[in-house]
Design an enzyme around this catalytic site. Structure first.
Site, short mmCIF file in Angstrom:
data_model
loop_
_atom_site.label_atom_id
_atom_site.label_comp_id
_atom_site.label_asym_id
_atom_site.label_seq_id
_atom_site.Cartn_x
_atom_site.Cartn_y
_atom_site.Cartn_z
CG PHE A 3 -1.77 -1.25 1.32
CD1 PHE A 3 -3.00 -1.30 0.70
CD2 PHE A 3 -1.33 -2.37 2.01
CE1 PHE A 3 -3.80 -2.45 0.77
CE2 PHE A 3 -2.10 -3.52 2.09
CZ PHE A 3 -3.34 -3.55 1.46
CB SER A 51 -5.06 -7.07 -0.05
OG SER A 51 -4.65 -8.42 0.03
CB CYS A 58 -2.77 -6.03 4.75
SG CYS A 58 -2.99 -6.99 3.25
CB THR A 60 -8.24 -11.60 2.80
OG1 THR A 60 -6.82 -11.68 2.87
CG2 THR A 60 -8.74 -12.35 1.57
CB ALA A 74 -6.39 -13.62 12.38
CG HIS A 112 2.44 -6.95 7.28
ND1 HIS A 112 3.52 -7.50 6.62
CD2 HIS A 112 1.34 -7.30 6.56
CE1 HIS A 112 3.08 -8.15 5.55
NE2 HIS A 112 1.77 -8.04 5.50
CB THR A 157 6.70 13.53 7.75
OG1 THR A 157 6.57 13.31 6.35
CG2 THR A 157 8.15 13.84 8.09
#
Length: 244
Positions: A3, A51, A58, A60, A74, A112, A157
């Site tokens: 991404f 995704s 991220c 599914t 999960a 992640h 930033t």
């Protein structure tokens, strides 16, 4: 698949459900955490298995129609992120995975999430907004001044890092304030944090080199000790020979 951290739209949580009958690979049933999110842009080109980053996580797509998509979260995802805090009506940042032909106007965001930080303070300055966010000792080494960080999936930033008090500051311009969920949250609410992955890989590589250097230093010390012992033994032998 990555991404960019450039949020495409804000979606609205339409359903938060713990389903006890989700089918596993072997046909057995188990409980799962399902989100249904209403949106428009993120549905363009959607397909089962694609995704979509939800607040920088991220996920599914397991089902979709013309108005919304569904994702399963999960247990590890719920432990690491702020998605477990969502309720019906919550706004979430959405971004589809980057196409190979796209420009990256943010930075490489994997989706992640490392951890969820806490918003400590909002401070307006002109038409911009300072945001102070806490982080843990584990993430602190990877957050550097003027470096990248993804906050709820938004490429931003880092402006200041306080390593003693464990927080960092960032500044949102007026346009960004209107396009993402962070300014709509309250002090004390959580945000997903993902440090720049390039920095994490670099730190891992340096850590490996440090390990090798330490091993070489230990070998060198052993060699030096062995050399000193050998010299002492040789000196003793020479002295005994001279006495004869």
């Amino acid at each position: 698949m990555v991404f960019t951290g450039i949020v495409e739209e804000m979606g609205t949580v339409a359903k938060v459900e713990r389903k006890a009958g989700l089918e596993m690979w072997d046909g057995s049933k188990s409980e799962g955490f399902v989100l249904r999110i209403n949106c428009k842009v993120a549905l363009e080109g959607a397909y089962l298995g694609c995704s979509i980053a939800v607040n920088g996580t991220c996920l599914t797509v397991t089902a979709f129609d013309s108005e919304a998509f569904e994702v399963n979260c999960a247990p590890e995802t719920l432990r690491r992120t702020d998605l477990g805090d969502l309720v019906v009506g919550s706004l979430v940042n959405l971004e589809r995975s980057m196409a190979g032909s796209d420009r990256n106007s943010g930075h490489v965001v994997q989706g992640h999430v490392d951890e969820a930080g806490t918003i400590l303070k909002f401070t307006p300055e002109g038409d911009s907004l300072w945001v102070r966010i806490s982080l843990s000792d584990d993430l602190l080494p990877f957050v550097v001044e003027k470096g990248y960080i993804a906050v709820d999936g938004t490429s931003l930033t880092v402006c200041e890092v306080n390593r003693q008090e464990k927080w960092f500051n960032l500044m949102l311009i007026a346009h960004t304030q209107k396009c993402i969920v962070v300014p709509k949250k309250k002090v004390g609410e959580r945000v997903n944090l993902e440090a720049d992955c390039i920095g994490k890989y670099a730190a891992q590589a340096v850590g490996n080199v440090r390990g090798e250097i330490k091993a070489l230093e230990q070998r060198l010390k052993f060699t030096q000790v062995a050399a000193i012992v050998s010299l002492c033994f040789a000196a003793c032998c020479f002295a005994r020979l001279n006495r004869k």
